[in-house]
Design a protein around this motif. Sequence first.
Motif, PDB file in Angstrom:
ATOM      1  N   SER A 278       0.845  -1.193   0.000  1.00 59.88           N
ATOM      2  CA  SER A 278       0.000   0.000   0.000  1.00 59.88           C
ATOM      3  C   SER A 278       0.879   1.240   0.000  1.00 59.88           C
ATOM      4  CB  SER A 278      -0.892   0.003   1.244  1.00 59.88           C
ATOM      5  OG  SER A 278      -1.542   1.247   1.402  1.00 59.88           O
ATOM      6  N   TYR A 279       0.566   2.192  -0.896  1.00 59.06           N
ATOM      7  CA  TYR A 279       1.325   3.433  -0.985  1.00 59.06           C
ATOM      8  C   TYR A 279       0.678   4.579  -0.226  1.00 59.06           C
ATOM      9  CZ  TYR A 279       4.192   1.360  -4.614  1.00 59.06           C
ATOM     10  OH  TYR A 279       5.034   0.551  -5.310  1.00 59.06           O
ATOM     11  N   ASP A 280      -0.555   4.372   0.166  1.00 61.33           N
ATOM     12  CA  ASP A 280      -1.243   5.477   0.834  1.00 61.33           C
ATOM     13  C   ASP A 280      -2.511   4.912   1.467  1.00 61.33           C
ATOM     14  OD1 ASP A 280      -1.961   8.915  -0.266  1.00 61.33           O
ATOM     15  OD2 ASP A 280      -1.890   8.001   1.720  1.00 61.33           O
ATOM     16  N   VAL A 281      -3.113   5.714   2.295  1.00 61.62           N
ATOM     17  CA  VAL A 281      -4.373   5.292   2.919  1.00 61.62           C
ATOM     18  C   VAL A 281      -5.381   4.927   1.828  1.00 61.62           C
ATOM     19  CG1 VAL A 281      -6.292   6.061   4.363  1.00 61.62           C
ATOM     20  CG2 VAL A 281      -3.954   6.723   4.925  1.00 61.62           C
ATOM     21  N   LYS A 282      -6.034   3.821   2.040  1.00 64.56           N
ATOM     22  CA  LYS A 282      -7.061   3.280   1.143  1.00 64.56           C
ATOM     23  C   LYS A 282      -6.529   2.837  -0.218  1.00 64.56           C
ATOM     24  CE  LYS A 282     -10.867   5.821   3.292  1.00 64.56           C
ATOM     25  NZ  LYS A 282     -11.344   4.674   4.087  1.00 64.56           N
ATOM     26  N   MET A 283      -5.219   2.895  -0.400  1.00 65.09           N
ATOM     27  CA  MET A 283      -4.627   2.419  -1.649  1.00 65.09           C
ATOM     28  C   MET A 283      -3.994   1.062  -1.409  1.00 65.09           C
ATOM     29  SD  MET A 283      -5.189   4.913  -3.727  1.00 65.09           S
ATOM     30  CE  MET A 283      -4.087   4.672  -5.104  1.00 65.09           C
ATOM     31  N   LYS A 284      -4.116   0.163  -2.378  1.00 69.35           N
ATOM     32  CA  LYS A 284      -3.503  -1.148  -2.253  1.00 69.35           C
ATOM     33  C   LYS A 284      -3.142  -1.656  -3.638  1.00 69.35           C
ATOM     34  CE  LYS A 284      -8.007  -3.429  -2.269  1.00 69.35           C
ATOM     35  NZ  LYS A 284      -8.978  -4.237  -1.493  1.00 69.35           N
ATOM     36  N   GLU A 285      -2.077  -2.469  -3.651  1.00 75.55           N
ATOM     37  CA  GLU A 285      -1.635  -3.074  -4.897  1.00 75.55           C
ATOM     38  C   GLU A 285      -1.335  -4.537  -4.627  1.00 75.55           C
ATOM     39  OE1 GLU A 285      -1.714   0.325  -7.431  1.00 75.55           O
ATOM     40  OE2 GLU A 285      -1.277  -1.781  -7.903  1.00 75.55           O
ATOM     41  N   LYS A 286      -1.673  -5.394  -5.581  1.00 74.97           N
ATOM     42  CA  LYS A 286      -1.373  -6.811  -5.432  1.00 74.97           C
ATOM     43  C   LYS A 286       0.126  -7.047  -5.596  1.00 74.97           C
ATOM     44  CE  LYS A 286      -5.844  -8.448  -7.120  1.00 74.97           C
ATOM     45  NZ  LYS A 286      -6.544  -9.218  -8.173  1.00 74.97           N
ATOM     46  N   GLY A 287       0.607  -7.971  -4.804  1.00 73.77           N
ATOM     47  CA  GLY A 287       1.980  -8.420  -4.963  1.00 73.77           C
ATOM     48  C   GLY A 287       2.028  -9.674  -5.812  1.00 73.77           C
TER      49      GLY A 287
ATOM     50  N   ILE B 223       1.594 -12.926  -4.739  1.00 75.64           N
ATOM     51  CA  ILE B 223       0.718 -14.041  -4.332  1.00 75.64           C
ATOM     52  C   ILE B 223      -0.506 -13.528  -3.571  1.00 75.64           C
ATOM     53  CG2 ILE B 223       2.467 -15.867  -4.319  1.00 75.64           C
ATOM     54  CD1 ILE B 223       2.680 -15.325  -1.235  1.00 75.64           C
ATOM     55  N   PRO B 224      -1.369 -12.730  -4.181  1.00 76.43           N
ATOM     56  CA  PRO B 224      -2.510 -12.156  -3.463  1.00 76.43           C
ATOM     57  C   PRO B 224      -3.693 -13.099  -3.263  1.00 76.43           C
ATOM     58  CG  PRO B 224      -2.538 -11.476  -5.742  1.00 76.43           C
ATOM     59  CD  PRO B 224      -1.284 -12.290  -5.560  1.00 76.43           C
ATOM     60  N   GLU B 225      -3.697 -14.219  -3.960  1.00 78.88           N
ATOM     61  CA  GLU B 225      -4.877 -15.102  -3.925  1.00 78.88           C
ATOM     62  C   GLU B 225      -5.128 -15.623  -2.510  1.00 78.88           C
ATOM     63  OE1 GLU B 225      -3.031 -14.720  -7.740  1.00 78.88           O
ATOM     64  OE2 GLU B 225      -2.188 -15.629  -5.924  1.00 78.88           O
ATOM     65  N   GLY B 226      -6.372 -15.471  -2.081  1.00 81.17           N
ATOM     66  CA  GLY B 226      -6.760 -15.938  -0.751  1.00 81.17           C
ATOM     67  C   GLY B 226      -6.566 -14.910   0.345  1.00 81.17           C
ATOM     68  N   TYR B 227      -6.068 -13.731  -0.049  1.00 79.51           N
ATOM     69  CA  TYR B 227      -5.801 -12.659   0.917  1.00 79.51           C
ATOM     70  C   TYR B 227      -6.484 -11.371   0.476  1.00 79.51           C
ATOM     71  CZ  TYR B 227      -1.842 -15.707   2.117  1.00 79.51           C
ATOM     72  OH  TYR B 227      -1.054 -16.773   2.469  1.00 79.51           O
ATOM     73  N   SER B 228      -6.775 -10.521   1.434  1.00 78.22           N
ATOM     74  CA  SER B 228      -7.167  -9.149   1.147  1.00 78.22           C
ATOM     75  C   SER B 228      -6.501  -8.261   2.195  1.00 78.22           C
ATOM     76  CB  SER B 228      -8.686  -8.970   1.167  1.00 78.22           C
ATOM     77  OG  SER B 228      -9.198  -9.267   2.453  1.00 78.22           O
ATOM     78  N   VAL B 229      -6.539  -6.949   1.961  1.00 78.64           N
ATOM     79  CA  VAL B 229      -5.890  -6.024   2.886  1.00 78.64           C
ATOM     80  C   VAL B 229      -6.792  -4.821   3.104  1.00 78.64           C
ATOM     81  CG1 VAL B 229      -3.489  -6.668   2.407  1.00 78.64           C
ATOM     82  CG2 VAL B 229      -4.631  -4.933   0.988  1.00 78.64           C
ATOM     83  N   SER B 230      -6.462  -4.111   4.162  1.00 77.15           N
ATOM     84  CA  SER B 230      -7.197  -2.898   4.483  1.00 77.15           C
ATOM     85  C   SER B 230      -6.230  -1.883   5.060  1.00 77.15           C
ATOM     86  CB  SER B 230      -8.298  -3.198   5.493  1.00 77.15           C
ATOM     87  OG  SER B 230      -8.897  -2.006   5.972  1.00 77.15           O
ATOM     88  N   ARG B 231      -6.335  -0.646   4.565  1.00 76.09           N
ATOM     89  CA  ARG B 231      -5.533   0.429   5.143  1.00 76.09           C
ATOM     90  C   ARG B 231      -6.437   1.655   5.290  1.00 76.09           C
ATOM     91  NH1 ARG B 231       0.254   2.868   3.294  1.00 76.09           N
ATOM     92  NH2 ARG B 231       0.800   3.788   5.312  1.00 76.09           N
ATOM     93  N   GLU B 232      -7.072   1.735   6.423  1.00 71.87           N
ATOM     94  CA  GLU B 232      -7.984   2.841   6.730  1.00 71.87           C
ATOM     95  C   GLU B 232      -7.259   4.026   7.368  1.00 71.87           C
ATOM     96  OE1 GLU B 232     -11.241   2.976   5.901  1.00 71.87           O
ATOM     97  OE2 GLU B 232     -10.864   1.107   4.815  1.00 71.87           O
ATOM     98  N   LYS B 233      -6.154   3.733   8.035  1.00 73.26           N
ATOM     99  CA  LYS B 233      -5.337   4.799   8.632  1.00 73.26           C
ATOM    100  C   LYS B 233      -3.898   4.593   8.183  1.00 73.26           C
ATOM    101  CE  LYS B 233      -8.133   5.584  12.758  1.00 73.26           C
ATOM    102  NZ  LYS B 233      -8.127   5.687  14.235  1.00 73.26           N
ATOM    103  N   LYS B 234      -3.163   5.678   8.142  1.00 77.58           N
ATOM    104  CA  LYS B 234      -1.802   5.635   7.594  1.00 77.58           C
ATOM    105  C   LYS B 234      -0.916   4.660   8.351  1.00 77.58           C
ATOM    106  CE  LYS B 234       1.704   8.816   5.897  1.00 77.58           C
ATOM    107  NZ  LYS B 234       2.147  10.243   5.895  1.00 77.58           N
ATOM    108  N   GLU B 235      -1.084   4.580   9.653  1.00 80.29           N
ATOM    109  CA  GLU B 235      -0.169   3.792  10.460  1.00 80.29           C
ATOM    110  C   GLU B 235      -0.542   2.312  10.530  1.00 80.29           C
ATOM    111  OE1 GLU B 235      -2.189   6.126  11.538  1.00 80.29           O
ATOM    112  OE2 GLU B 235      -3.241   5.507  13.382  1.00 80.29           O
TER     113      GLU B 235
END
Lengths: 112, 112
Positions: free
Chosen positions: A49-58, A60-72
């Motif tokens: 993730s480069y920023d809050v609410k931004m995400k990019e697959k690496g 091996i993303p299958e079976g995973y998800s991510v969340s970035r609601e706050k910077k930290e």
Amino acid sequence: DVKVTQSSRYLVKRTGEKVFLECVQDMDHENMFWYRQDPGLGLRLIYFSYDVKMKEKGDIPEGYSVSREKKERFSLILESASTNQTSMYLCASSRLAGETQYFGPGTRLLVL
Amino acid sequence: KQEVTQIPAALSVPEGENLVLNCSFTDSAIYNLQWFRQDPGKGLTSLLLIQSSQREQTSGRLNASLDKSSGRSTLYIAASQPGDSATYLCAVWRNNFNKFYFGSGTKLNVKP
């Protein structure tokens, strides 16, 4: 000093459970990463993730998800845990892309 | 595709010896190269980062060199100590791919 913390050092879960792994950094870094590390396969990038609410697959993303609601904070979610997701999970952060990455202590996950 | 190789996979030396760890990469279009240390069951600790325009970096008893054109980096450890025992990983940040490519590491054992 940069500090990256992960919510658990060890976790044991059952197949099919939803699993949340949390990572927190205290240096106002823009970038955060989730890796898994397996013997013989090395470190593999799951998501970043480069920023809050931004995400990019690496790789091996299958079976995973991510969340970035706050910077930290950067969370990794296993929607329905499977035995092949048993691994060491490492979180990292960096100020900018390509700069020094700082790693957390890791979470060793066992899925039964 | 960028491939990062570390040879040897394991190394055992007596205390006090100077030693060299090797890292090679297949694509010379890198932004930087980073060396990490990993203790058993722990996260990675950044040791040195060399930008693509640099030839070497030093920190205490550690010296890392980079020869981008030949796709090689070495980590030199002077006067090794038992506390240096760990796995050492190198990683290259590739231009335009926004990720580190990791080697599989060299496991170092320094015998008292």
